[in-house]
Design a protein around this motif. Structure first.
Motif, PDB file in Angstrom:
ATOM      1  N   ALA A 187       2.812  14.806  -8.288  1.00  0.00           N
ATOM      2  CA  ALA A 187       3.740  15.839  -7.891  1.00  0.00           C
ATOM      3  C   ALA A 187       4.328  16.088  -9.585  1.00  0.00           C
ATOM      4  N   LEU A 188       4.586  15.233 -10.460  1.00  0.00           N
ATOM      5  CA  LEU A 188       5.126  15.172 -11.705  1.00  0.00           C
ATOM      6  C   LEU A 188       4.002  16.061 -12.671  1.00  0.00           C
ATOM      7  N   VAL A 189       2.923  15.632 -12.583  1.00  0.00           N
ATOM      8  CA  VAL A 189       1.883  16.063 -13.336  1.00  0.00           C
ATOM      9  C   VAL A 189       1.603  17.696 -12.928  1.00  0.00           C
ATOM     10  N   SER A 190       1.427  18.126 -11.555  1.00  0.00           N
ATOM     11  CA  SER A 190       1.383  19.334 -11.073  1.00  0.00           C
ATOM     12  C   SER A 190       2.450  20.246 -11.461  1.00  0.00           C
ATOM     13  N   VAL A 191       3.599  19.840 -11.508  1.00  0.00           N
ATOM     14  CA  VAL A 191       4.718  20.658 -11.948  1.00  0.00           C
ATOM     15  C   VAL A 191       4.801  20.893 -13.515  1.00  0.00           C
ATOM     16  N   TYR A 192       4.365  19.709 -14.196  1.00  0.00           N
ATOM     17  CA  TYR A 192       4.002  19.941 -15.799  1.00  0.00           C
ATOM     18  C   TYR A 192       3.206  21.107 -15.948  1.00  0.00           C
ATOM     19  N   ILE A 193       1.934  20.963 -15.375  1.00  0.00           N
ATOM     20  CA  ILE A 193       0.935  22.006 -15.432  1.00  0.00           C
ATOM     21  C   ILE A 193       1.187  23.548 -15.123  1.00  0.00           C
ATOM     22  N   ILE A 194       1.998  23.415 -14.048  1.00  0.00           N
ATOM     23  CA  ILE A 194       2.627  24.916 -13.853  1.00  0.00           C
ATOM     24  C   ILE A 194       3.450  25.253 -14.648  1.00  0.00           C
ATOM     25  N   GLY A 195       4.380  24.452 -15.200  1.00  0.00           N
ATOM     26  CA  GLY A 195       5.333  24.923 -16.128  1.00  0.00           C
ATOM     27  C   GLY A 195       4.572  25.396 -17.493  1.00  0.00           C
ATOM     28  N   TYR A 196       3.659  24.495 -17.930  1.00  0.00           N
ATOM     29  CA  TYR A 196       2.944  24.808 -19.161  1.00  0.00           C
ATOM     30  C   TYR A 196       2.265  26.150 -18.831  1.00  0.00           C
ATOM     31  N   THR A 243       0.855  -1.160   0.179  1.00  0.00           N
ATOM     32  CA  THR A 243       0.084  -0.118   0.120  1.00  0.00           C
ATOM     33  C   THR A 243       0.927   1.161   0.152  1.00  0.00           C
ATOM     34  N   GLY A 244       1.889   1.161   0.709  1.00  0.00           N
ATOM     35  CA  GLY A 244       2.891   2.365   0.831  1.00  0.00           C
ATOM     36  C   GLY A 244       3.801   2.401  -0.535  1.00  0.00           C
ATOM     37  N   VAL A 245       3.960   1.510  -1.376  1.00  0.00           N
ATOM     38  CA  VAL A 245       4.528   1.680  -2.592  1.00  0.00           C
ATOM     39  C   VAL A 245       3.421   2.166  -3.502  1.00  0.00           C
ATOM     40  N   VAL A 246       2.501   1.736  -3.624  1.00  0.00           N
ATOM     41  CA  VAL A 246       1.340   2.642  -4.596  1.00  0.00           C
ATOM     42  C   VAL A 246       0.913   3.963  -4.083  1.00  0.00           C
ATOM     43  N   LEU A 247       0.786   4.271  -2.674  1.00  0.00           N
ATOM     44  CA  LEU A 247       0.610   5.351  -2.456  1.00  0.00           C
ATOM     45  C   LEU A 247       1.966   6.329  -2.889  1.00  0.00           C
ATOM     46  N   LYS A 248       2.948   6.184  -2.593  1.00  0.00           N
ATOM     47  CA  LYS A 248       4.245   6.921  -2.951  1.00  0.00           C
ATOM     48  C   LYS A 248       4.271   6.936  -4.443  1.00  0.00           C
ATOM     49  N   SER A 249       4.096   6.034  -5.303  1.00  0.00           N
ATOM     50  CA  SER A 249       3.979   6.162  -6.710  1.00  0.00           C
ATOM     51  C   SER A 249       2.970   7.227  -7.255  1.00  0.00           C
ATOM     52  N   GLY A 250       1.679   6.887  -6.456  1.00  0.00           N
ATOM     53  CA  GLY A 250       0.819   7.862  -6.887  1.00  0.00           C
ATOM     54  C   GLY A 250       1.096   9.281  -6.461  1.00  0.00           C
ATOM     55  N   ALA A 251       1.533   9.526  -5.515  1.00  0.00           N
ATOM     56  CA  ALA A 251       2.044  10.808  -5.049  1.00  0.00           C
ATOM     57  C   ALA A 251       2.919  11.385  -5.918  1.00  0.00           C
ATOM     58  N   ALA A 252       3.959  10.650  -6.203  1.00  0.00           N
ATOM     59  CA  ALA A 252       5.221  11.001  -7.243  1.00  0.00           C
ATOM     60  C   ALA A 252       4.590  11.454  -8.761  1.00  0.00           C
ATOM     61  N   ILE A 253       3.675  10.605  -9.178  1.00  0.00           N
ATOM     62  CA  ILE A 253       2.858  11.130 -10.494  1.00  0.00           C
ATOM     63  C   ILE A 253       2.031  12.229 -10.357  1.00  0.00           C
TER      64      ILE A 253
END
Length: 72
Positions: free
Chosen positions: A54-63, A42-52
């Motif tokens: 974060a990457l999407v939010s950084v992409y949107i902010i950059g765009y 569960t921790g691996v899934v949660l950390k992977s989801g949080a990383a994705i």
């Protein structure tokens, strides 16, 4: 010699080999939530989801930032 009165205590019934002194302390609510969410698969899934996320939010902010910077 031994009296069977109300004040006598029989210590010979104690079996010291069966006494378990390794009692886990009660955990706080935060620690229980951490153990449930952040450990194991569960921790691996949660950390992977949080990383994705974060990457999407950084992409949107950059765009959005790039759009407003290069608009003129």
């Amino acid at each position: 010699m031994e009296s069977d009165g109300a004040g006598s205590v029989q210590y010979d019934r104690w079996n010291e080999d069966n006494i378990n002194m390794n009692v886990e302390p009660s955990q706080s609510a935060v620690r229980r939530i951490y153990n449930r969410v952040c450990v194991g698969s569960t921790g691996v899934v949660l950390k992977s989801g949080a990383a994705i996320a974060a990457l999407v939010s950084v992409y949107i902010i950059g765009y959005v930032t790039g759009y407003y910077v290069h608009r003129c």
